[in-house]
Design a protein around this motif. Structure first.
Motif, short mmCIF file in Angstrom:
data_model
loop_
_atom_site.label_atom_id
_atom_site.label_comp_id
_atom_site.label_asym_id
_atom_site.label_seq_id
_atom_site.Cartn_x
_atom_site.Cartn_y
_atom_site.Cartn_z
N ALA A 106 0.83 -1.21 0.00
CA ALA A 106 0.00 0.00 0.00
C ALA A 106 0.86 1.25 0.00
CB ALA A 106 -0.93 -0.01 1.21
N MET A 107 0.38 2.28 -0.69
CA MET A 107 1.03 3.58 -0.69
C MET A 107 -0.01 4.65 -0.97
SD MET A 107 2.99 3.94 -4.36
CE MET A 107 4.26 2.81 -3.88
N THR A 108 0.26 5.86 -0.55
CA THR A 108 -0.66 6.96 -0.81
C THR A 108 -0.38 7.52 -2.20
OG1 THR A 108 0.82 8.66 0.07
CG2 THR A 108 -0.65 7.54 1.65
N PRO A 109 -1.36 8.23 -2.79
CA PRO A 109 -1.09 8.88 -4.07
C PRO A 109 0.09 9.85 -4.00
CG PRO A 109 -3.45 8.80 -3.67
CD PRO A 109 -2.78 8.32 -2.42
N LYS A 110 0.28 10.53 -2.87
CA LYS A 110 1.42 11.43 -2.74
C LYS A 110 2.74 10.66 -2.76
CE LYS A 110 3.44 15.16 -0.01
NZ LYS A 110 4.81 14.61 -0.17
N GLN A 111 2.77 9.51 -2.10
CA GLN A 111 3.99 8.71 -2.12
C GLN A 111 4.32 8.24 -3.54
OE1 GLN A 111 2.69 5.83 0.83
NE2 GLN A 111 4.20 6.56 2.33
N LEU A 112 3.28 7.88 -4.29
CA LEU A 112 3.50 7.51 -5.69
C LEU A 112 4.03 8.70 -6.47
CD1 LEU A 112 3.30 5.70 -8.17
CD2 LEU A 112 0.89 6.35 -8.36
N GLY A 113 3.42 9.87 -6.27
CA GLY A 113 3.87 11.07 -6.96
C GLY A 113 5.31 11.42 -6.63
N LEU A 135 -2.81 -0.90 -12.60
CA LEU A 135 -3.17 -1.13 -11.20
C LEU A 135 -3.77 -2.52 -11.00
CD1 LEU A 135 -5.09 2.21 -10.59
CD2 LEU A 135 -2.81 1.71 -9.79
N SER A 136 -3.49 -3.09 -9.86
CA SER A 136 -4.19 -4.30 -9.45
C SER A 136 -5.48 -3.86 -8.75
CB SER A 136 -3.31 -5.11 -8.49
OG SER A 136 -4.02 -6.22 -7.99
N GLY A 137 -6.61 -4.09 -9.40
CA GLY A 137 -7.89 -3.67 -8.82
C GLY A 137 -8.87 -3.23 -9.89
N LEU A 138 -9.97 -2.66 -9.44
CA LEU A 138 -11.00 -2.17 -10.35
C LEU A 138 -10.71 -0.71 -10.69
CD1 LEU A 138 -14.21 -3.63 -8.65
CD2 LEU A 138 -12.97 -4.54 -10.63
N VAL A 139 -10.80 -0.38 -11.97
CA VAL A 139 -10.54 1.00 -12.40
C VAL A 139 -11.66 1.48 -13.31
CG1 VAL A 139 -8.05 0.62 -12.28
CG2 VAL A 139 -9.22 0.42 -14.47
N VAL A 147 -11.17 2.66 -8.72
CA VAL A 147 -12.40 2.43 -7.95
C VAL A 147 -12.08 1.69 -6.65
CG1 VAL A 147 -14.69 1.36 -7.97
CG2 VAL A 147 -13.77 2.41 -10.07
N LEU A 148 -11.28 0.64 -6.76
CA LEU A 148 -10.92 -0.13 -5.57
C LEU A 148 -9.67 -0.94 -5.84
CD1 LEU A 148 -11.64 -1.21 -2.70
CD2 LEU A 148 -12.90 -3.06 -3.84
N SER A 149 -8.69 -0.80 -4.95
CA SER A 149 -7.48 -1.62 -5.01
C SER A 149 -7.11 -2.02 -3.58
CB SER A 149 -6.32 -0.88 -5.66
OG SER A 149 -5.14 -1.64 -5.57
N ARG A 150 -7.27 -3.30 -3.28
CA ARG A 150 -6.90 -3.77 -1.95
C ARG A 150 -5.38 -3.75 -1.76
NH1 ARG A 150 -11.20 -7.21 -3.40
NH2 ARG A 150 -13.03 -6.96 -2.06
N ALA A 151 -4.65 -4.01 -2.84
CA ALA A 151 -3.20 -4.03 -2.75
C ALA A 151 -2.64 -2.66 -2.37
CB ALA A 151 -2.60 -4.49 -4.07
N LEU A 152 -3.29 -1.59 -2.85
CA LEU A 152 -2.82 -0.23 -2.58
C LEU A 152 -3.59 0.45 -1.46
CD1 LEU A 152 -2.51 0.94 -6.30
CD2 LEU A 152 -0.64 0.33 -4.78
N ASP A 153 -4.72 -0.16 -1.06
CA ASP A 153 -5.62 0.45 -0.08
C ASP A 153 -6.19 1.76 -0.61
OD1 ASP A 153 -7.05 0.55 2.29
OD2 ASP A 153 -5.48 1.61 3.39
N TRP A 154 -6.64 1.73 -1.89
CA TRP A 154 -7.25 2.89 -2.52
C TRP A 154 -8.73 2.61 -2.75
CZ3 TRP A 154 -3.48 4.57 -7.04
CH2 TRP A 154 -2.29 5.05 -6.47
N ASN A 155 -9.53 3.66 -2.56
CA ASN A 155 -10.97 3.58 -2.80
C ASN A 155 -11.42 4.87 -3.45
OD1 ASN A 155 -13.71 3.16 -2.76
ND2 ASN A 155 -13.82 2.52 -0.63
N ASN A 156 -11.84 4.79 -4.73
CA ASN A 156 -12.28 5.96 -5.49
C ASN A 156 -11.25 7.08 -5.48
OD1 ASN A 156 -14.82 5.04 -6.46
ND2 ASN A 156 -15.68 5.32 -4.41
N VAL A 157 -10.05 6.76 -5.92
CA VAL A 157 -8.95 7.73 -6.00
C VAL A 157 -8.83 8.20 -7.45
CG1 VAL A 157 -6.48 8.10 -5.72
CG2 VAL A 157 -7.73 6.69 -4.06
#
Length: 373
Positions: A106-113, A135-139, A147-157
């Motif tokens: 998992a990482m935040t969008p800022k960490q990716l940036g 991405l691994s997940g629904l986009v 929409v959802l990525s459990r690997a990244l812990d993202w939800n509607n990003v």
């Protein structure tokens, strides 16, 4: 057909069929020679395509062959999944120019940036045209939203918008299976195949579906999410509950002599009854799922992609046997199953390939704008 559409169409024909002459482009496109010449001249003037030499013919003048100029621009491909996070820079032909490993999980969008900013500083001087994110997940690819990525812990990003605002570059996102499918098309691995299923295997299982050389998403963009499909044994288990790498390793953990984490390929060296049973069940269900996809879509080929450390020979043998048992046998032309297990960069290159696919239309539009009087 408007000029921009013509230029984009000719560019794609060049990419898919290079080296190719203008007369061959005329035949493949169904357009007049003057229209083809105008479009190719626009692309040549913009440096997007280049001359590759002459082809001698038995009669008449030699034909000038055309192909994409891979050095015209570069693209960034970012792989974010449960196995590995990686950033690569490729040319327009998919050749890797640079790469940077980033922390997995998992990482935040800022960490990716921040990781992307560091990478771009290291490749200054390269003309980056676009960024692709697999991405691994629904986009929601059309709106650039994870929409959802459990690997990244993202939800509607809204990750595409966030990165575009920071880097002033077009950003395109896809799930990892679809990105891999598009890369196979753009970078030529499909050859002359018109349809294919490219499945991916790891902690998650999914598939990208190409029909008539177009990505099929389904009504809600969820086509190919076979990992969350039910098994046909009445147990109400999902495919990923039995056949994912994580599920296999969890099941065999108690029967192994070593307590340290191991890979699926390592299981071949410890063929205990528990290991053999887990690999056999996983291979049977995964092979059956791929066979069902081949029956449903009748593709030219089915690929299964996984990182090298997951390529257990025992597992691959069971997948192959199951696929051959359940695939459609109504005709002598049966769909082949092929494994892609050579690279741990393929998803990052897939992201780059997806970005190249989108960038081609932008480059064609640019060429048209530059020739407007």
């Amino acid at each position: 057909m408007s000029a921009p559409n013509v230029t984009a169409r000719i560019l794609r024909l060049i990419v898919e069929n290079a080296p190719i002459s203008q007369s061959d482009l005329k035949v493949r496109s169904g357009l007049s020679m003057s229209t083809v010449s105008q479009a190719t001249n626009r692309l040549l003037s913009g440096g997007i395509v280049q001359e590759l030499g002459l082809r001698r013919v038995s009669m008449g003048r030699p034909k000038t062959l055309l192909g994409l100029n891979p050095d015209h621009a570069s693209v960034v491909g970012i792989q974010l999944n449960a196995e590995r996070n990686l950033i690569v820079l490729t040319d327009l032909s998919g050749n890797i120019i640079g790469e940077q490993q980033i922390p997995s999980g998992a990482m935040t969008p800022k960490q990716l940036g921040d990781a992307l900013a560091k990478f771009l500083r290291g490749v200054e001087g390269k003309k980056v045209g676009a960024i692709g994110l697999a991405l691994s997940g629904l986009v929601d690819a059309s709106n650039g939203v994870c929409v959802l990525s459990r690997a990244l812990d993202w939800n509607n990003v809204a990750i595409a918008r966030l990165l575009e605002e920071r880097f002033s570059l077009p950003v395109f996102i896809e799930n990892d299976a679809n990105a891999l499918a598009m890369a196979a098309l753009v970078f030529g691995q499909l050859g002359h195949a018109q349809s294919a299923v490219i499945a991916t295997f790891g902690k998650g299982i999914g598939a990208g579906i190409l029909l008539d050389r177009q990505l099929y998403r389904g009504r809600h963009g969820k086509a190919g999410e076979i990992g969350v499909s039910l098994l046909g044994d009445g147990s109400e288990r999902l495919l990923e509950d039995v056949a994912s790498s994580q599920a296999i390793l969890q099941r065999v953990a108690g029967s192994l002599k070593e307590s340290a984490p191991i890979t699926l390929r390592d299981l071949d060296m410890q063929p205990t009854p528990g290991v053999l049973s887990a690999l056999a069940e996983a291979g049977q269900h995964l092979g059956m799922s791929l066979a069902n996809l081949s029956v449903a879509y009748d593709p030219d080929v089915v690929y299964l992609a996984m990182e090298p450390q997951m390529a257990s020979r025992i597992l691959l043998d069971h997948i192959t046997q199951s696929f051959q048992t359940y695939r459609l046998k109504l005709t002598p032309h049966m769909t082949p199953l092929q494994f892609l297990t050579e690279s741990n960069r393929m998803w990052a290159q897939g992201a780059a390939g997806f970005a190249v696919n989108k960038l081609l239309d932008l480059l064609a539009a640019q060429a048209d704008e530059e020739t407007v009087p």
